[in-house]
Structure formats: structure tokens, C-alpha cells
Design a protein around this motif. Structure first.
Motif, short mmCIF file in Angstrom:
data_model
loop_
_atom_site.label_atom_id
_atom_site.label_comp_id
_atom_site.label_asym_id
_atom_site.label_seq_id
_atom_site.Cartn_x
_atom_site.Cartn_y
_atom_site.Cartn_z
N TYR A 1 0.83 -1.20 0.00
CA TYR A 1 0.00 0.00 0.00
C TYR A 1 0.87 1.26 0.00
O TYR A 1 2.07 1.22 0.34
CB TYR A 1 -0.95 0.00 1.20
CG TYR A 1 -0.29 0.23 2.54
CD1 TYR A 1 -0.24 1.50 3.11
CD2 TYR A 1 0.27 -0.84 3.25
CE1 TYR A 1 0.37 1.70 4.34
CE2 TYR A 1 0.87 -0.64 4.48
CZ TYR A 1 0.92 0.63 5.02
OH TYR A 1 1.52 0.84 6.23
N THR A 2 0.26 2.36 -0.40
CA THR A 2 0.92 3.66 -0.38
C THR A 2 0.02 4.67 0.32
O THR A 2 -1.20 4.51 0.37
CB THR A 2 1.22 4.17 -1.80
OG1 THR A 2 -0.01 4.26 -2.54
CG2 THR A 2 2.18 3.26 -2.53
N THR A 3 0.64 5.70 0.84
CA THR A 3 -0.09 6.78 1.51
C THR A 3 0.15 8.13 0.84
O THR A 3 -0.25 9.15 1.38
CB THR A 3 0.32 6.86 3.00
OG1 THR A 3 1.74 7.06 3.08
CG2 THR A 3 -0.06 5.58 3.74
N ASP A 4 0.84 8.11 -0.31
CA ASP A 4 1.13 9.37 -0.99
C ASP A 4 0.36 9.52 -2.30
O ASP A 4 0.67 10.38 -3.12
CB ASP A 4 2.64 9.50 -1.26
CG ASP A 4 3.19 8.35 -2.10
OD1 ASP A 4 2.39 7.49 -2.54
OD2 ASP A 4 4.41 8.30 -2.32
N GLY A 5 -0.63 8.65 -2.51
CA GLY A 5 -1.44 8.74 -3.72
C GLY A 5 -0.89 8.00 -4.91
O GLY A 5 -1.54 7.95 -5.95
N SER A 6 0.29 7.39 -4.79
CA SER A 6 0.91 6.69 -5.92
C SER A 6 0.39 5.26 -6.02
O SER A 6 -0.21 4.72 -5.09
CB SER A 6 2.43 6.69 -5.78
OG SER A 6 2.82 6.07 -4.56
N ASP A 7 0.63 4.65 -7.16
CA ASP A 7 0.18 3.28 -7.43
C ASP A 7 1.11 2.31 -6.71
O ASP A 7 2.31 2.27 -7.01
CB ASP A 7 0.21 3.02 -8.94
CG ASP A 7 -0.44 1.70 -9.33
OD1 ASP A 7 -0.44 0.77 -8.50
OD2 ASP A 7 -0.94 1.60 -10.46
N PRO A 8 0.62 1.52 -5.77
CA PRO A 8 1.50 0.63 -5.01
C PRO A 8 2.17 -0.45 -5.85
O PRO A 8 3.17 -1.04 -5.45
CB PRO A 8 0.56 0.01 -3.97
CG PRO A 8 -0.80 0.13 -4.55
CD PRO A 8 -0.79 1.40 -5.35
N ARG A 9 1.65 -0.73 -7.04
CA ARG A 9 2.25 -1.74 -7.91
C ARG A 9 3.52 -1.23 -8.57
O ARG A 9 4.37 -2.03 -9.00
CB ARG A 9 1.24 -2.17 -8.98
CG ARG A 9 -0.03 -2.77 -8.40
CD ARG A 9 -1.11 -2.94 -9.44
NE ARG A 9 -1.52 -1.64 -9.99
CZ ARG A 9 -2.48 -1.49 -10.89
NH1 ARG A 9 -3.13 -2.56 -11.33
NH2 ARG A 9 -2.82 -0.30 -11.33
#
Length: 373
Positions: A174-182
């Protein structure tokens, strides 16, 4: 070997070795290199690479960086990749393209186009022309086609005791900065519940994006609004939950779910790509306020979610029926909403009769009835 045979043998080798070397590229049908010049490019030019199957690269003059008059592309077919029926490596010679080209891979009707990232394969949006899927590319990379069943299910969330848990097949990132975690280097592997109580909650972003990674394949990305302590069920970004219903459905027997006055879902036997019972939810949420194209939502959006699928795509279509105002079915249509932002992805064909609007749905996600502006 007798000595008197040695010198003639060596002479034969020296004479024919250059010919053998020249024959190798021509005999290798699975790697093709083509060079194209700027002045040869029409508004749209198609390069064909026969690497066991036909692969296309559509170019235009904007693909050429400033000061470069020719580009060389090599397409190599890849084999032996579990779950991928056909894959290629596109080599642009290390030159980034200022404007994307279009790469076309042969694919069956039910296949998806995948791209290989650092941690695994992920699905990319692609357009279909005939028996090829096309995607825009701006540099070297690996692309392949595969059946949808190879993708794990997207993660789901659960709030318990003031903590947010993410669940799914395989690893959850997961990410918390709005980016795609993949794709993002800032992605974090989910290993323990996220505390929602102060002061930790004050540091959480409004939206957490997550994806599941299993056996080298990524699920579709999911986005969750960070719930406040005690709020219970997280909701899609930018919406408010109006009603929910859930049922555990057997893939062999099928079943139904109903939100009275809103929508009904009918799941036929064999539609669910799962080996065991699937927890299915219908969630009525506020429709996005601003739909592109001036479309006006006439019903709440219905969020179809499933836990236990091996793919977000159904083996057979399921029937989603919306309740609409009887006599006003004309001019209404159902949109599939892309992601969490409320962007119409496609208009779905269906039928209307007696205050109901039906549609065949092939994937999970959000759906809403709109009236043409």
C-alpha cells in the motif's frame, strides 16, 4: 582424427563459418530488429514484427526525439513464463520516446494485457482492434497477454478495535502518498494493522491505495478512505454509504443479492472464479457529483465487491438490475465507473422494462444509472 584430415577440416570451417554467422539472424524467427527513419514515417506508420506471432508497433513523427533521424526497435518473444500465454521484450535502444508509440500484441477475446514491473506483472488499460490489444509505450519494457484468472483479487479492508486491516491473497502493498503501489518505490508491505486512534490517525492520509501480489501477479488497485475511529465501514473515495447488503454465494449454485428499492444482483452458476464460497456485497453509495460529459445520475451508485475471488472478472456475466421510475426508462443508460474518481469507463448495454434497468456485468466495481444531457 588423422593428421592428413585436419588441415582440410580447418579450411572448411574457416570458409563456411562467416556464412553460418550470417544465417543465424535470419533463422532466429523470435527476435526481430527494425530501423526506421523519420522521413519514412507517415502520419501513422505500422511496423510488423513476426516473432512467432504478429506484433505491431504504430509510430508517428512525434516518437522521434529532437535531433534523432532514425530509431531502432528490437522485439523478442519470451517463453516459459507461468500464466502468460505470449510475451515480448521491446527494446528501444535506451532511447525514451517523447511521444508514445502503440504496441500491439495478439490476444484472445478473454485475455488481458499485462506489463512487468520490478515486483510482478500488473494489468494495463488496452484498446482492442481485431485480435490484438494495443497499449501506449514510451520506452523499453516487457509486455504479455494472459487470462484474467491469473490475477489475484484486489484487497479488501476491515476495521476492528480502532485498527484498519487490509486482507487479500498473497502480499498486500500500500501507499499513503497517492501513488500506485504496484509501481511506486514508496510502497510499503502491509504486515500489521494500521492504528486509527490518536495520535497515529492524525498522520494518515485521506486515501490509502493498496494492491495484492501473488505468484508474481498484481491485483487491480483498490483505494480506501481512511475511516475515523468508530465509523465502522470504510467507503469509496468521495462518497457516502446509503445502504449495504451481503451474502455468501456458492460458485456452483449461484445466488442473488438485493438492495430494496435500489438494485438487485443475480449470479448464475459458474460465474464466480473461485474454488469456495464468495462473500459478495452490494453497497449503495452517493453517485459522483460531476460526471464527465454532462451526464446526470438518476440513481445511487452501486458498488459490487467480492471477497474470495481469484479475479475481479467473472467467468460468466452476472445481471445487475436497477430500480428506476416506471415509464421513464427511455434515455437512461448504465455506466461502469473507472476507479474511485467517478470517470465513466464504458456504457453498458442492457434492457429496460417496468421500472427496471438491467445490465450484464462482467467485473466488480461501481455502476450507476445516468440520463443523457
Amino acid at each position: 582424427m588423422p593428421r592428413h584430415y585436419l588441415i582440410p577440416a580447418l579450411l572448411l570451417v574457416f570458409c563456411f563459418a562467416p556464412l553460418l554467422l550470417l544465417k543465424v539472424p535470419a533463422c532466429n524467427a523470435y527476435s526481430v530488429t527494425r530501423t526506421v527513419y523519420r522521413d519514412e514515417i507517415s502520419p501513422t506508420s505500422r511496423l510488423n514484427f513476426s516473432v512467432g506471432r504478429e506484433v505491431y508497433l504504430d509510430l508517428h513523427q512525434g516518437c522521434f526525439p529532437r535531433g534523432i533521424e532514425k530509431l531502432t526497435f528490437t522485439v523478442t518473444s519470451l517463453s516459459g513464463i507461468p500464466g502468460v500465454s505470449f510475451a515480448v521484450y521491446l527494446d528501444t535502444g535506451g532511447v525514451p520516446l517523447p511521444s508514445p508509440a502503440r504496441l500491439g500484441l495478439p490476444a484472445g477475446d478473454k485475455q488481458l494485457l499485462l506489463c512487468r514491473g520490478e515486483r510482478g506483472w500488473y494489468r494495463v488499460a488496452a484498446g482492442r482492434e481485431g485480435q490484438h490489444l494495443f497499449v501506449e509505450v514510451s520506452g523499453s519494457g516487457v509486455w504479455g497477454v494472459a487470462e484474467s484468472v491469473y490475477l489475484p483479487a484486489p484487497p479488501v479492508e476491515r476495521v476492528e478495535g480502532g485498527r484498519l486491516c487490509l486482507e487479500g491473497d498473497g502480499e498486500i502493498w500500500y501507499t499513503t502518498d497517492g501513488s500506485d503501489p504496484r509501481l511506486s518505490p514508496s510502497a510499503v508491505r502491509f504486515e500489521r494493522p494500521i492504528e486509527l486512534s490518536a495520535p497515529a490517525a492524525s498522520k494518515l492520509p485521506p486515501v490509502i491505495k493498496a494492491a495484492a501480489l501473488k505468484d508474481g501477479y498484481w491485483s487491480e488497485m483498490a483505494a480506501f478512505v481512511t475511516p475515523e475511529p468508530g465509523s465502522g465501514y470504510p467507503r469509496p473515495s468521495g462518497s457516502r454509504i446509503l445502504a449495504t447488503t451481503a451474502a455468501t454465494i456458492s460458485p456452483e449454485e449461484g445466488g442473488t443479492l438485493e438492495l430494496p428499492g435500489v438494485a438487485r444482483l443475480a449470479v448464475p452458476p459458474g460465474a464466480l472464479p473461485a474454488r469456495g464460497p464468495v462473500l459478495m456485497r452490494l453497497v449503495a453509495v452517493e453517485a459522483p457529483a460531476n460526471l464527465p460529459g454532462g451526464n446526470e445520475a438518476v440513481t445511487p451508485a452501486v458498488w459490487l465487491r467480492c471477497r474470495g475471488l481469484c479475479s475481479p472478472f467473472f467467468n460468466r456475466p452476472v445481471t445487475l438490475t436497477f430500480a428506476v421510475l416506471a415509464g421513464n426508462e427511455a434515455g437512461l443508460r448504465i455506466l461502469s465507473l473507472d476507479g474511485e474518481g467517478g470517470t465513466p469507463e464504458e456504457a453498458l448495454p442492457g434492457g429496460a422494462e417496468g421500472g427496471e434497468l438491467r445490465v450484464q456485468v462482467t467485473h466488480t466495481g461501481r455502476f450507476v444509472v445516468v440520463k443523457d444531457s
